[in-house]
Design a protein around this motif. Sequence first.
Motif, mmCIF file in Angstrom:
data_model
loop_
_atom_site.group_PDB
_atom_site.id
_atom_site.type_symbol
_atom_site.label_atom_id
_atom_site.label_comp_id
_atom_site.label_asym_id
_atom_site.label_seq_id
_atom_site.Cartn_x
_atom_site.Cartn_y
_atom_site.Cartn_z
ATOM 1 N N ILE A 81 0.858 -1.193 0.000
ATOM 2 C CA ILE A 81 0.000 0.000 0.000
ATOM 3 C C ILE A 81 0.894 1.244 0.000
ATOM 4 O O ILE A 81 1.674 1.455 0.932
ATOM 5 N N PRO A 82 0.801 2.056 -1.053
ATOM 6 C CA PRO A 82 1.604 3.285 -1.101
ATOM 7 C C PRO A 82 1.041 4.354 -0.168
ATOM 8 O O PRO A 82 -0.178 4.432 0.032
ATOM 9 N N LEU A 111 -1.937 9.199 4.577
ATOM 10 C CA LEU A 111 -3.085 8.468 4.033
ATOM 11 C C LEU A 111 -2.620 7.554 2.905
ATOM 12 O O LEU A 111 -1.533 7.732 2.354
ATOM 13 N N TRP A 112 -3.455 6.573 2.559
ATOM 14 C CA TRP A 112 -3.019 5.515 1.655
ATOM 15 C C TRP A 112 -3.539 5.717 0.244
ATOM 16 O O TRP A 112 -4.720 6.050 0.036
ATOM 17 N N GLY A 113 -2.686 5.470 -0.718
ATOM 18 C CA GLY A 113 -3.060 5.631 -2.122
ATOM 19 C C GLY A 113 -3.313 4.289 -2.767
ATOM 20 O O GLY A 113 -2.586 3.913 -3.679
ATOM 21 N N SER A 114 -4.314 3.587 -2.277
ATOM 22 C CA SER A 114 -4.584 2.265 -2.831
ATOM 23 C C SER A 114 -6.091 2.085 -2.843
ATOM 24 O O SER A 114 -6.805 2.720 -2.050
ATOM 25 N N ASN A 115 -6.570 1.200 -3.711
ATOM 26 C CA ASN A 115 -8.017 0.986 -3.675
ATOM 27 C C ASN A 115 -8.447 0.238 -2.417
ATOM 28 O O ASN A 115 -9.628 0.080 -2.155
ATOM 29 N N LEU A 116 -7.474 -0.196 -1.621
ATOM 30 C CA LEU A 116 -7.826 -0.792 -0.326
ATOM 31 C C LEU A 116 -8.130 0.283 0.713
ATOM 32 O O LEU A 116 -8.762 0.019 1.737
ATOM 33 N N ALA A 117 -7.676 1.526 0.416
ATOM 34 C CA ALA A 117 -7.764 2.588 1.429
ATOM 35 C C ALA A 117 -9.202 2.788 1.898
ATOM 36 O O ALA A 117 -9.455 3.047 3.087
ATOM 37 N N LYS A 118 -10.142 2.613 0.983
ATOM 38 C CA LYS A 118 -11.551 2.899 1.331
ATOM 39 C C LYS A 118 -12.087 1.999 2.457
ATOM 40 O O LYS A 118 -13.073 2.316 3.091
ATOM 41 N N PHE A 119 -11.418 0.880 2.679
ATOM 42 C CA PHE A 119 -11.882 -0.029 3.732
ATOM 43 C C PHE A 119 -11.441 0.412 5.129
ATOM 44 O O PHE A 119 -11.856 -0.161 6.130
ATOM 45 N N PHE A 120 -10.554 1.394 5.196
ATOM 46 C CA PHE A 120 -9.987 1.789 6.496
ATOM 47 C C PHE A 120 -10.314 3.255 6.772
ATOM 48 O O PHE A 120 -10.357 4.076 5.845
ATOM 49 N N SER A 121 -10.487 3.576 8.043
ATOM 50 C CA SER A 121 -10.738 4.979 8.381
ATOM 51 C C SER A 121 -9.434 5.764 8.199
ATOM 52 O O SER A 121 -8.332 5.175 8.201
ATOM 53 N N GLU A 122 -9.544 7.063 8.045
ATOM 54 C CA GLU A 122 -8.344 7.898 7.906
ATOM 55 C C GLU A 122 -7.475 7.781 9.149
ATOM 56 O O GLU A 122 -6.241 7.770 9.073
ATOM 57 N N ASP A 123 -8.121 7.684 10.298
ATOM 58 C CA ASP A 123 -7.358 7.539 11.547
ATOM 59 C C ASP A 123 -6.525 6.259 11.515
ATOM 60 O O ASP A 123 -5.368 6.232 11.942
ATOM 61 N N GLN A 124 -7.157 5.192 11.026
ATOM 62 C CA GLN A 124 -6.426 3.915 10.960
ATOM 63 C C GLN A 124 -5.231 4.037 10.011
ATOM 64 O O GLN A 124 -4.132 3.582 10.316
#
Length: 599
Positions: free
Chosen positions: A367-368, A374-387
């Motif tokens: 995950i970049p 914050l994460w630049g991946s399509n997985l990012a949407k599964f996690f809160s910004e805090d996480q």
Amino acid sequence: MKREPQPNDLRERWSGGLRATDAGATTRVAGWVHRRRDHGGLIFIDLRDRSGIVQLVFHPDGCPAEVFAAAERLRSEHVLTASGEIAMRDAENVNPNLPTGEIELRVREMTVLAEAVTPPFPVDEDDLEVDETIRLEHRAVDLRRAPMQRTLELRHRVVKTIRDTLDDEDFLEVETPILTRSTPEGARDFLVPSRLQAGSWYALPQSPQLFKQLLMVAGYERYFQIARCFRDEDLRGFRQPEFTQLDLEMAFVGEEDVIGVMERVMTAVFEAAGFDAPAAPWPRMPYAEAMLRYGNDKPDTRFGMEIADVGPLLDGSDFKVFQGVIDGGGAVRAFNAGPQGAALSRSELDGLNEVVQRHGARAAAPIPVEEGGLWGSNLAKFFSEDQQRAVSEAVGAAAGDLLLFVADKEPVACAAIGALRLELGERFGLIPEGRHDLLWIVDWPMFEATGDSVNPWTAIHHPFTAPLGDLDGDPGAVGSRAYDLVLDGVEIGGGSIRIHDPAVQQQILALLGIDAAEAEARFGFLLRALDQGAPPHGGIAMGIDRIVAILAGRQSIRDVIAFPKTASGGDPLTGAPAPVDPPQLAELFVASTAPAPTE
Ligand code: ASP
């Protein structure tokens, strides 16, 4: 060489010791033809013996015709003895790279002692590009090469330093048997059938563990041995079926005493080898910390990319893969592979899956990281910004870095991400040249779960290691008084304080699924000795081959063993292991079920 040889009619002086101050003297040297050159009617021979090389010159007018004629027939690796006058070389022929480079021996008399067939590979090339099997097959020639000679000299110096240091510390060197009973160091035994006792077998020792404990009961107090050990394991670069340990045991001691002795011994070894190791005392790291931060019980701490346990930070996300692992009691581990990680191509990232799969994990998730953690991946949407931010912070990642995750059962995630870290550390060239890290791994657990319902526990070190904690409680929570020494990510030694109370020893054996009858059969001799007044004792064993390999900068311990085996356990030199004749087997009461060898 420390001194000149005792002169005889073959040799008076070592070749490598001749100097300009010897010019004018007459002497006799002996050795092998390292190189020959013909120059304007003169024949030049570089003569090699163990001490080094000296140039011999044959002049048609300087020696009898038959000597010159014999010199013309000399070829590489022929063996000779020659005498003549030590003379200064002409200025233009001085070789500043050779200790004997200012002089030459002007030969008057020479006898060829043996001729050599053309060598299978050149002896005078240090960086030889020859298949190792060929080198091993012609080991007598291979061992003539300067790099091999230097490593075996280093090995000698290491062992001598060990002996001298331990002698100064009042240790006694005692030999223990090679033909013995199985010792449980966790590997398969090599077995030797008995001719005199039909159907019975000796085992070759995996280590002298039980004998050194008996020596403590016997009052020897400080024992050591340069001990050959035998373990029938699958081989890798740092493993051989037979290998050499510095084995050591002390009575009336605790951890600090053993660690202290070993730091003194190893410091002397490093000094003798000119190896720039950090000064003792060396740092200590608890096992649990090593496993968490490095995914490994022999952590390579020479570079960062440390691993973090990010499961607790990611609990409650919508990413089913991680959440499933967390809910199932598993672990999610991650590290920051930095901008170099971010520069890896898609196919290189896919290739990383193979690394983690070797350890039983399914995949490594890359995950970049972008601005603000914050994460630049399509997985990012599964996690809160805090996480996302919390994880980036936990592994010290900033925009432009790459995070790598592994999620699995705890031991699998741990080992897999540890392997990934090592792979990338090496690939990215993160290990600083010339840096060496030494550390003790301490606070070990006593047992490891096997996943087997009949015998659920195995000893992490060996069953004679003293436990710490409640043996009647959860075996997984019992600690041990063990310590390992790790150099540059390689376990170079390990040991422990031992059990000296026979009741505790019985209890540990029982926890390992060894009942009283089996304990008596296999270890009765130890248990009875512990009944006879056993002092508190402890010790350690150090892998001499590994240590010498690291000191010599070699990747394989085969390069520091005079006659090693290949990765398949064979010896291309002697052809061992080899079939034996049926009558020999019959005499040993052994019937072979192996398929007939194909020639
Ligand atoms: N016998 C152990 C081994 O060979 C070392 C020790 O506990 O002293 O690994």
